[in-house]
Design a protein around this motif. Structure first.
Motif, mmCIF file in Angstrom:
data_model
loop_
_atom_site.group_PDB
_atom_site.id
_atom_site.type_symbol
_atom_site.label_atom_id
_atom_site.label_comp_id
_atom_site.label_asym_id
_atom_site.label_seq_id
_atom_site.Cartn_x
_atom_site.Cartn_y
_atom_site.Cartn_z
ATOM 1 N N LEU A 105 71.414 52.901 4.518
ATOM 2 C CA LEU A 105 72.451 53.917 4.666
ATOM 3 C C LEU A 105 73.840 53.304 4.815
ATOM 4 C CD1 LEU A 105 70.896 56.488 7.162
ATOM 5 C CD2 LEU A 105 71.739 57.050 4.876
ATOM 6 N N HIS A 145 69.058 66.097 12.130
ATOM 7 C CA HIS A 145 69.548 64.809 11.649
ATOM 8 C C HIS A 145 70.208 65.171 10.318
ATOM 9 C CE1 HIS A 145 67.000 63.081 14.744
ATOM 10 N NE2 HIS A 145 65.948 63.662 14.203
ATOM 11 N N ASP A 155 77.324 57.653 2.755
ATOM 12 C CA ASP A 155 76.097 58.452 2.633
ATOM 13 C C ASP A 155 76.044 59.513 3.732
ATOM 14 O OD1 ASP A 155 75.188 56.835 0.525
ATOM 15 O OD2 ASP A 155 74.119 55.490 1.886
ATOM 16 N N VAL A 156 76.321 59.091 4.951
ATOM 17 C CA VAL A 156 76.235 60.013 6.079
ATOM 18 C C VAL A 156 77.302 61.100 5.961
ATOM 19 C CG1 VAL A 156 76.525 60.206 8.594
ATOM 20 C CG2 VAL A 156 75.112 58.378 7.612
ATOM 21 N N ILE A 196 60.774 56.424 5.174
ATOM 22 C CA ILE A 196 62.019 56.831 5.830
ATOM 23 C C ILE A 196 62.795 55.634 6.373
ATOM 24 C CG2 ILE A 196 63.044 58.252 7.632
ATOM 25 C CD1 ILE A 196 61.744 59.764 5.235
ATOM 26 N N TRP A 197 62.147 54.807 7.185
ATOM 27 C CA TRP A 197 62.882 53.689 7.785
ATOM 28 C C TRP A 197 63.438 52.707 6.747
ATOM 29 C CZ3 TRP A 197 58.808 52.921 12.220
ATOM 30 C CH2 TRP A 197 59.025 53.890 13.201
ATOM 31 N N LEU A 214 67.633 63.042 1.976
ATOM 32 C CA LEU A 214 66.227 62.633 1.830
ATOM 33 C C LEU A 214 65.312 63.822 1.561
ATOM 34 C CD1 LEU A 214 67.658 60.254 3.342
ATOM 35 C CD2 LEU A 214 65.492 59.838 4.492
ATOM 36 N N MET A 266 70.169 63.533 6.833
ATOM 37 C CA MET A 266 68.872 63.399 6.157
ATOM 38 C C MET A 266 68.675 64.459 5.082
ATOM 39 S SD MET A 266 66.259 62.228 9.213
ATOM 40 C CE MET A 266 64.996 61.504 8.145
ATOM 41 N N TYR A 268 72.116 60.796 14.716
ATOM 42 C CA TYR A 268 71.871 59.937 13.553
ATOM 43 C C TYR A 268 72.729 58.683 13.679
ATOM 44 C CZ TYR A 268 69.625 59.434 8.990
ATOM 45 O OH TYR A 268 68.827 59.034 7.956
ATOM 46 N N GLU A 291 66.521 54.395 5.367
ATOM 47 C CA GLU A 291 67.602 54.475 6.350
ATOM 48 C C GLU A 291 68.271 53.119 6.583
ATOM 49 O OE1 GLU A 291 66.528 58.283 9.181
ATOM 50 O OE2 GLU A 291 65.679 56.336 9.716
#
Length: 438
Positions: free
Chosen positions: A99, A69, A103-104, A92-93, A75, A72, A127, A96
Motif C-alpha cells: 500500500l 477499514h 492508494d489509501v 490480504i496481508w 480490495l 480496503m 487503517y 497491504e
C-alpha cells in the motif's frame, strides 16, 4: 450548504415527510437544523438562500458506520470464499504490504462515495497512511473518527514506530481543525498488541481525550489463545491495560460471555456489530446481542472493510443484523426493526460524538432524503420496517452532512474522477503485489 465561493449558505428543504408528517426543514448557515415545521414562516423562510425540493421523499437522520477499514474498498472482490487465516496470510496481508498513501487516499474517497450513496455520513476507521484518509474525508465532506492500526507484535522497536505513527496522526488531525474529523487510537487486537503497547495507547488516549477503536473477541481462537497465554479473556486484558472506557468502540465481539458483557457495560464501552463480515468469514457465532442489551451495553452497526463484506451499505447491514440475531436466538422478536434503525442512527452517531442522531432543532443537519416512490417503499405500512427489511442504499436520493449537500438527486460532484482513480489505484496495487511475489 456551500456556494461556489465556499461560503456557508442557509438552506430550506421543502415537500418532504418525517414519519408520515409533511414538513419543511430550515438549516442555518452553521449547518444546524434551525426549524422543522409543516410550513416554515415567511420571516424564517426568507433566510434560506438555497431551496431543495424534497417532494416524494422521507427525511431521516443519516447513518453512522462504527467499524470500517475504508481504503480496503480497493480490495473489494480480490479474495473471497477463503478460510480466514488463508485469506489474511495469502491474500490480504501481502497486498497491504504494498500500500501507498495515494492508494489509501483514493480507496477512502471511493468508500466515502459509496457511504454517501447509501446515506452514511459518519464512520469509524482504522487503517494505515491515515493522514491521507483524513485528507480524503475532508474532500468528501463527511465525518469520521480515524485511527492508525497499531500492531507491535511484542517487538520493542516496532512498538516505538507505532507510537510515533499514532502521535503523528493525532497531531495532524488536530492541526486540521476540522470538526468533522476526529483522531482516535487504534490497538488492532489483544493478539497483535503487547501489554506495554495497550497500556501506552490507553494512557495516550486519556491524556488527549480521544477515542479507542479495537477489534475484540472476533473468533474463538482469539479467546482461547488469550486464556492460554495470559489466563484472561480478551476484554479483561483490555481492561487491565485501561483500554475499556466510555470512549472505546469494540468491533465484532462475537465470542463474549455474559461476564464479558457485564464488564463492557461497567466501563461504558460501545460494541460495533458487524454481521455480514462475521458471517462471510465464518466466525461460527453471532454476537450475543441479548446479553449485551441486558447488561446495558450500547450496540451499534459496522460493515468492516470491503474485502470482507463486500460493501458499505448500512441499510443492508441493518437487515442482516436483525435476521442473524433472530436466527441465532431462535426468536423472531429479537432485534426488531426499530432497534436496528436506532443502532445505525442514534447509538452510532452518539458513540462517535457527532450529535444525537436525531432530526431535531439544534442538531447538526445530517439528513438523508429517501425516495418514497420506489418499489421498496410501496406500500408504506410502517416506515421503519421498510427502512430495515425492504430498502437498500439505492433508495437514498439526497444527502446533507452538517448542512452541506454532498449528494443531490443521486448526483455526487466529482464522482467519476474518484471512480477512475480508485480503479487505477486498485490495479496498480495488485500489480505491485504480484511483482513483489515473483
Amino acid at each position: 450548504m456551500v456556494d461556489r465561493m465556499g461560503r456557508e449558505k442557509a438552506c430550506l428543504i421543502t415537500g418532504t415527510c418525517i414519519e408520515g408528517r409533511p414538513v419543511e426543514i430550515l438549516i442555518d448557515e452553521t449547518g444546524t437544523i434551525a426549524a422543522i415545521d409543516e410550513k416554515i414562516s415567511g420571516s424564517e423562510r426568507s433566510n434560506a438562500e438555497v431551496i431543495i425540493d424534497g417532494s416524494g421523499t422521507l427525511a431521516m437522520h443519516t447513518l453512522a458506520n462504527t467499524h470500517t477499514h475504508a481504503a480496503m474498498s480497493l480490495l473489494r472482490g480480490y479474495a473471497d470464499d477463503m478460510i480466514l487465516q488463508d485469506w489474511l496470510g495469502q491474500k490480504i496481508w501481502p497486498l497491504e504490504a504494498c500500500l501507498t498513501g495515494e492508494d489509501v487516499y483514493w480507496g477512502t474517497r471511493l468508500a466515502c462515495i459509496e457511504m454517501i450513496r447509501s446515506g452514511t455520513t459518519a464512520f469509524n476507521d482504522m487503517y494505515f497512511f491515515m493522514e491521507e484518509a483524513a485528507r480524503a474525508v475532508d474532500h468528501a465532506g463527511i465525518k469520521a473518527q480515524l485511527c492508525y492500526g497499531f500492531i507491535d507484535l511484542n517487538d520493542h522497536d516496532k512498538r516505538e514506530h507505532e507510537i510515533r505513527a499514532t502521535e503523528a496522526l493525532v497531531t495532524s488531525i488536530k492541526g486540521m481543525q476540522n470538526p468533522r474529523i476526529k483522531p482516535a487510537v487504534g490497538p488492532h487486537a489483544v493478539y497483535t498488541v503487547s501489554p506495554e503497547g495497550l497500556a501506552w495507547l490507553a494512557a495516550y488516549s486519556a491524556s488527549e481525550q480521544i477515542g479507542i477503536h479495537v477489534h475484540l473477541s472476533e473468533t474463538e481462537q482469539e479467546v482461547l489463545d488469550a486464556q492460554k497465554n495470559s489466563g484472561k479473556r480478551p476484554p479483561a486484558i483490555l481492561d487491565q491495560a485501561g483500554c475499556l472506557t466510555d470512549r472505546t468502540i469494540a468491533a465484532h465481539c462475537c465470542w463474549l460471555d455474559q461476564a464479558d458483557c457485564r464488564l463492557l457495560a461497567e466501563r461504558g464501552t460501545t460494541v460495533s456489530h458487524n454481521p455480514a463480515s462475521n458471517m462471510k468469514l465464518s466466525v461460527n457465532r453471532a454476537m450475543p446481542y441479548p446479553w449485551l442489551v441486558e447488561a446495558g451495553v450500547p450496540v451499534t452497526l459496522g460493515t468492516d472493510g470491503c474485502a470482507s463484506n463486500n460493501n458499505l451499505d448500512l441499510f443492508e447491514e441493518m437487515k442482516i443484523a436483525a435476521l442473524l440475531q433472530k436466527f441465532a436466538q431462535n426468536n423472531p422478536t429479537c432485534l426488531p426493526a426499530e432497534e436496528a434503525l436506532s443502532m445505525a442512527t442514534v447509538t452510532g452517531t452518539r458513540a462517535l460524538g457527532f450529535g444525537s442522531g436525531l432530526l431535531v432543532v439544534g442538531e447538526p443537519a445530517d439528513i438523508m432524503l429517501i425516495d418514497r416512490m420506489v418499489p421498496c417503499n410501496t406500500p408504506l405500512h410502517h416506515q421503519t420496517s421498510n427502512m430495515v427489511y425492504a430498502c437498500n442504499g439505492g433508495a437514498v436520493k439526497t444527502v446533507l452532512c452538517n448542512g452541506r449537500v454532498v449528494m443531490q438527486d443521486g448526483v455526487i460532484p466529482g464522482e467519476e474522477e474518484v471512480l477512475n482513480n480508485a480503479s487505477r489505484a486498485a490495479a496498480d496495487l495488485v500489480r505491485r503485489a504480484a511483482d513483489q511475489a515473483e
